[in-house]
Design a protein around this motif. Structure first.
Motif, PDB file in Angstrom:
ATOM      1  N   ILE A 110      -2.017 -11.010   7.441  1.00  0.00           N
ATOM      2  CA  ILE A 110      -1.029 -11.909   6.851  1.00  0.00           C
ATOM      3  C   ILE A 110      -1.151 -11.811   5.336  1.00  0.00           C
ATOM      4  CG2 ILE A 110      -0.359 -14.323   6.512  1.00  0.00           C
ATOM      5  CD1 ILE A 110      -1.457 -14.881   9.321  1.00  0.00           C
ATOM      6  N   GLN A 111      -0.014 -11.616   4.667  1.00  0.00           N
ATOM      7  CA  GLN A 111      -0.022 -11.596   3.199  1.00  0.00           C
ATOM      8  C   GLN A 111       1.382 -11.857   2.683  1.00  0.00           C
ATOM      9  OE1 GLN A 111      -1.084  -7.423   2.350  1.00  0.00           O
ATOM     10  NE2 GLN A 111       0.947  -7.240   1.460  1.00  0.00           N
ATOM     11  N   LYS A 112       1.448 -12.257   1.422  1.00  0.00           N
ATOM     12  CA  LYS A 112       2.735 -12.429   0.764  1.00  0.00           C
ATOM     13  C   LYS A 112       3.211 -11.054   0.332  1.00  0.00           C
ATOM     14  CE  LYS A 112       5.064 -15.282  -2.581  1.00  0.00           C
ATOM     15  NZ  LYS A 112       4.934 -16.381  -3.530  1.00  0.00           N
ATOM     16  N   GLY A 113       4.486 -10.768   0.562  1.00  0.00           N
ATOM     17  CA  GLY A 113       5.051  -9.477   0.181  1.00  0.00           C
ATOM     18  C   GLY A 113       5.195  -8.564   1.387  1.00  0.00           C
ATOM     19  N   HIS A 114       5.848  -7.404   1.148  1.00  0.00           N
ATOM     20  CA  HIS A 114       6.200  -6.509   2.242  1.00  0.00           C
ATOM     21  C   HIS A 114       5.474  -5.176   2.210  1.00  0.00           C
ATOM     22  CE1 HIS A 114       9.224  -9.355   3.434  1.00  0.00           C
ATOM     23  NE2 HIS A 114       9.687  -9.377   2.202  1.00  0.00           N
ATOM     24  N   VAL A 115       4.558  -4.979   1.270  1.00  0.00           N
ATOM     25  CA  VAL A 115       3.792  -3.742   1.186  1.00  0.00           C
ATOM     26  C   VAL A 115       2.329  -4.102   1.432  1.00  0.00           C
ATOM     27  CG1 VAL A 115       3.113  -1.819  -0.296  1.00  0.00           C
ATOM     28  CG2 VAL A 115       5.431  -2.740  -0.440  1.00  0.00           C
ATOM     29  N   LEU A 116       1.707  -3.435   2.408  1.00  0.00           N
ATOM     30  CA  LEU A 116       0.326  -3.724   2.754  1.00  0.00           C
ATOM     31  C   LEU A 116      -0.589  -3.482   1.558  1.00  0.00           C
ATOM     32  CD1 LEU A 116      -1.673  -4.514   4.998  1.00  0.00           C
ATOM     33  CD2 LEU A 116      -1.865  -2.084   5.540  1.00  0.00           C
ATOM     34  N   GLN A 117      -1.403  -4.484   1.257  1.00  0.00           N
ATOM     35  CA  GLN A 117      -2.339  -4.386   0.138  1.00  0.00           C
ATOM     36  C   GLN A 117      -3.371  -3.293   0.388  1.00  0.00           C
ATOM     37  OE1 GLN A 117      -3.867  -8.340   0.451  1.00  0.00           O
ATOM     38  NE2 GLN A 117      -2.460  -9.173  -1.068  1.00  0.00           N
ATOM     39  N   ALA A 118      -3.895  -2.735  -0.697  1.00  0.00           N
ATOM     40  CA  ALA A 118      -4.957  -1.739  -0.597  1.00  0.00           C
ATOM     41  C   ALA A 118      -6.240  -2.405  -0.109  1.00  0.00           C
ATOM     42  CB  ALA A 118      -5.193  -1.093  -1.960  1.00  0.00           C
ATOM     43  N   HIS A 119      -7.162  -1.617   0.384  1.00  0.00           N
ATOM     44  CA  HIS A 119      -8.430  -2.115   0.914  1.00  0.00           C
ATOM     45  C   HIS A 119      -9.153  -2.995  -0.107  1.00  0.00           C
ATOM     46  CE1 HIS A 119     -12.679  -1.931   2.124  1.00  0.00           C
ATOM     47  NE2 HIS A 119     -12.186  -1.899   3.360  1.00  0.00           N
ATOM     48  N   ALA A 120      -9.202  -2.586  -1.354  1.00  0.00           N
ATOM     49  CA  ALA A 120      -9.893  -3.359  -2.393  1.00  0.00           C
ATOM     50  C   ALA A 120      -9.210  -4.711  -2.628  1.00  0.00           C
ATOM     51  CB  ALA A 120      -9.953  -2.566  -3.694  1.00  0.00           C
ATOM     52  N   GLU A 121      -7.872  -4.722  -2.638  1.00  0.00           N
ATOM     53  CA  GLU A 121      -7.137  -5.985  -2.824  1.00  0.00           C
ATOM     54  C   GLU A 121      -7.398  -6.946  -1.672  1.00  0.00           C
ATOM     55  OE1 GLU A 121      -2.938  -6.163  -4.533  1.00  0.00           O
ATOM     56  OE2 GLU A 121      -3.146  -4.085  -3.834  1.00  0.00           O
ATOM     57  N   ARG A 122      -7.398  -6.408  -0.442  1.00  0.00           N
ATOM     58  CA  ARG A 122      -7.695  -7.247   0.720  1.00  0.00           C
ATOM     59  C   ARG A 122      -9.115  -7.792   0.619  1.00  0.00           C
ATOM     60  NH1 ARG A 122      -5.524  -2.762   3.509  1.00  0.00           N
ATOM     61  NH2 ARG A 122      -7.549  -2.380   4.454  1.00  0.00           N
ATOM     62  N   GLY A 123     -10.033  -6.988   0.106  1.00  0.00           N
ATOM     63  CA  GLY A 123     -11.416  -7.433  -0.072  1.00  0.00           C
ATOM     64  C   GLY A 123     -11.517  -8.574  -1.067  1.00  0.00           C
ATOM     65  N   ARG A 124     -10.785  -8.465  -2.173  1.00  0.00           N
ATOM     66  CA  ARG A 124     -10.800  -9.544  -3.168  1.00  0.00           C
ATOM     67  C   ARG A 124     -10.214 -10.834  -2.593  1.00  0.00           C
ATOM     68  NH1 ARG A 124      -9.686  -5.167  -6.602  1.00  0.00           N
ATOM     69  NH2 ARG A 124      -7.445  -5.500  -6.517  1.00  0.00           N
TER      70      ARG A 124
END
Length: 143
Positions: A119-133
């Protein structure tokens, strides 16, 4: 086994950011993971898309097993192994696709199959590092 886990159950990391307008009832399952009550992946996906968020489904299947008879403790053991695999990829949700009891050479075991969801805001899957943060921020918010 209890009725809380079955095919279609959505599990979510505790502290996952959700839109304020969307209320989801969750019940603690194990440290850092909750099960969504009355969860339906399709309905949740439609509700999230309606407010500009996304509920990604990852095709790679995650599988684990727990040795023992068809009981809550064995299912929890297998689920812990599945949840550990999801944690390494920094995804914040999981959808269980199958839980079955099987036997190998007469020894009982439980097999769990699932798919990562995010689940995230926006339509482009975040990168692994962004998901980690985002995961670190959610953990910090929980205390």
């Amino acid at each position: 086994m209890t009725d809380t886990l079955r095919a279609g159950t959505i599990m979510m990391r505790a502290g996952t950011l959700m839109p304020e307008s969307l209320r989801v009832e969750a019940e603690a399952y194990c440290p850092a993971w909750d099960t969504m009550k009355d969860s339906d992946g399709d309905l949740l996906d439609r509700n999230l898309r309606g407010v500009g968020w996304s509920f990604f489904f990852l095709a790679a299947r995650i599988e684990a097993m727990g040795w023992g008879s068809w009981k809550e403790r064995t299912v929890r053991r297998a689920m812990k192994r599945v949840l550990e695999q999801v944690k390494f990829s920094n995804f914040n949700c999981l959808e269980i696709t199958r839980i079955t009891a099987k036997r190998f050479l007469g020894l009982p075991y439980v097999h769990v199959s699932a798919h990562s969801r995010h689940i995230q805001k926006g339509h482009v899957l975040q990168a692994h590092a962004e998901r980690g943060r985002a995961e670190v921020a959610a953990d910090w918010a929980l205390g």
